[in-house]
Design an enzyme around this catalytic site. Structure first.
Site, PDB file in Angstrom:
ATOM      1  N   GLN A  77     -89.022  44.655 -57.564  1.00 56.13           N
ATOM      2  CA  GLN A  77     -88.936  43.713 -58.690  1.00 56.13           C
ATOM      3  C   GLN A  77     -87.967  42.594 -58.290  1.00 56.13           C
ATOM      4  OE1 GLN A  77     -87.318  45.288 -62.367  1.00 56.13           O
ATOM      5  NE2 GLN A  77     -87.950  43.494 -63.558  1.00 56.13           N
TER       6      GLN A  77
ATOM      7  N   HIS B 145     -98.069  41.504 -63.850  1.00 53.01           N
ATOM      8  CA  HIS B 145     -98.886  40.615 -63.033  1.00 53.01           C
ATOM      9  C   HIS B 145    -100.360  40.881 -63.312  1.00 53.01           C
ATOM     10  CE1 HIS B 145     -95.625  39.642 -60.022  1.00 53.01           C
ATOM     11  NE2 HIS B 145     -95.158  40.790 -60.475  1.00 53.01           N
TER      12      HIS B 145
ATOM     13  N   ASP C 262     -98.214  32.447 -61.951  1.00 53.69           N
ATOM     14  CA  ASP C 262     -97.160  32.794 -60.995  1.00 53.69           C
ATOM     15  C   ASP C 262     -97.011  31.652 -59.987  1.00 53.69           C
ATOM     16  OD1 ASP C 262     -95.994  35.837 -59.851  1.00 53.69           O
ATOM     17  OD2 ASP C 262     -95.826  34.042 -58.602  1.00 53.69           O
ATOM     18  N   ILE C 263     -95.750  31.297 -59.715  1.00 51.95           N
ATOM     19  CA  ILE C 263     -95.480  30.174 -58.817  1.00 51.95           C
ATOM     20  C   ILE C 263     -95.629  30.576 -57.342  1.00 51.95           C
ATOM     21  CG2 ILE C 263     -92.980  30.400 -58.442  1.00 51.95           C
ATOM     22  CD1 ILE C 263     -94.797  27.207 -59.539  1.00 51.95           C
TER      23      ILE C 263
ATOM     24  N   HIS D 118     -92.067  41.824 -66.907  1.00 55.28           N
ATOM     25  CA  HIS D 118     -93.313  41.059 -66.768  1.00 55.28           C
ATOM     26  C   HIS D 118     -94.401  41.914 -66.145  1.00 55.28           C
ATOM     27  CE1 HIS D 118     -90.995  40.545 -63.045  1.00 55.28           C
ATOM     28  NE2 HIS D 118     -92.163  40.475 -62.423  1.00 55.28           N
TER      29      HIS D 118
HETATM   30  P1  DGP Z   1     -91.736  40.645 -59.242  1.00 49.68           P
HETATM   31  O1  DGP Z   1     -91.465  40.525 -57.775  1.00 49.68           O
HETATM   32  O2  DGP Z   1     -92.690  41.772 -59.595  1.00 49.68           O
HETATM   33  O3  DGP Z   1     -90.437  40.719 -60.027  1.00 49.68           O
HETATM   34  O4  DGP Z   1     -92.470  39.293 -59.654  1.00 49.68           O
HETATM   35  C1  DGP Z   1     -91.818  38.114 -59.959  1.00 49.68           C
HETATM   36  C2  DGP Z   1     -92.815  36.999 -59.828  1.00 49.68           C
HETATM   37  O5  DGP Z   1     -92.293  35.856 -60.470  1.00 49.68           O
HETATM   38  C3  DGP Z   1     -93.122  36.596 -58.387  1.00 49.68           C
HETATM   39  O6  DGP Z   1     -94.501  36.828 -58.109  1.00 49.68           O
HETATM   40  C4  DGP Z   1     -92.814  35.122 -58.323  1.00 49.68           C
HETATM   41  C5  DGP Z   1     -92.712  34.710 -59.778  1.00 49.68           C
HETATM   42  N1  DGP Z   1     -91.751  33.682 -60.040  1.00 49.68           N
HETATM   43  C6  DGP Z   1     -90.453  33.656 -59.622  1.00 49.68           C
HETATM   44  N2  DGP Z   1     -89.852  32.545 -60.079  1.00 49.68           N
HETATM   45  C7  DGP Z   1     -90.775  31.865 -60.796  1.00 49.68           C
HETATM   46  C8  DGP Z   1     -90.755  30.625 -61.505  1.00 49.68           C
HETATM   47  O7  DGP Z   1     -89.753  29.920 -61.580  1.00 49.68           O
HETATM   48  N3  DGP Z   1     -91.911  30.236 -62.116  1.00 49.68           N
HETATM   49  C9  DGP Z   1     -93.039  30.993 -62.065  1.00 49.68           C
HETATM   50  N4  DGP Z   1     -94.115  30.524 -62.695  1.00 49.68           N
HETATM   51  N5  DGP Z   1     -93.101  32.158 -61.402  1.00 49.68           N
HETATM   52  C10 DGP Z   1     -91.982  32.579 -60.776  1.00 49.68           C
END
Ligand code: DGP
Length: 138
Positions: free
Chosen positions: A95, A103, A32-33, A101
């Site tokens: 979300q 976590h 996660d970024i 997805h």
């Molecule tokens: P949620 O809020 O449950 O939909 O989680 C989405 C997650 O995705 C959040 O923790 C940040 C992550 N995220 C958003 N954009 C990117 C990206 O471009 N790359 C990666 N690796 N993670 C991302």
């Protein structure tokens, strides 16, 4: 939503960068970024589906198997106090990326993450009534 507008589809297609962990035919794991804790990983379905309601069962099974594999690896690598597996559906559940997805979040006793709630005994009749309402859809 298509491969050009969905960030997770772009990561799956390798047209956007990510720290990849592993994959199988139907799922992909990467870091996660915006980690809420060091080691925070995501496992996504390769099929674009916004929520659990849209995702075919075989894809959900593949994601779940990869979640277990990644959680075991995170556990071995980081020896956290615990691991939370979190999955949100819809804006009301916060979300933020509309591509299914899960976590994998390593936890420490004092991390203060608002994923936990204190245990309070429920009213049995209310719990039973809820069970009845939900069973009607199973
Ligand atoms: P949620 O809020 O449950 O939909 O989680 C989405 C997650 O995705 C959040 O923790 C940040 C992550 N995220 C958003 N954009 C990117 C990206 O471009 N790359 C990666 N690796 N993670 C991302």
């Amino acid at each position: 939503m298509n491969v050009h507008s969905c960030i997770f589809c772009r990561i799956i297609a390798r047209s956007a960068p990510a720290f990849l962990l592993c994959e199988d035919e139907h799922s992909l794991a990467f870091m996660d970024i915006n980690p809420v804790a060091p080691g925070h990983a995501l496992i996504v379905s390769k099929t674009h589906a916004e929520t659990i309601f849209d995702l075919p069962i075989p894809d959900l099974q593949a994601v779940s198997a990869t979640v277990k594999k990644v959680a075991q690896a995170v556990n071995s690598a980081l020896l956290p106090d615990g691991i939370s597996v979190v999955q949100s559906n819809g804006r009301g559940a916060a979300q933020s990326v509309l591509h299914f997805h899960m976590h994998v979040v390593p936890r420490t006793m004092d991390d203060g993450l608002l994923l936990n709630w204190s245990l309070r005994p429920g009213e049995l009749s209310a719990i039973e009534a809820m069970a009845e309402r939900i069973r009607a859809y199973l």
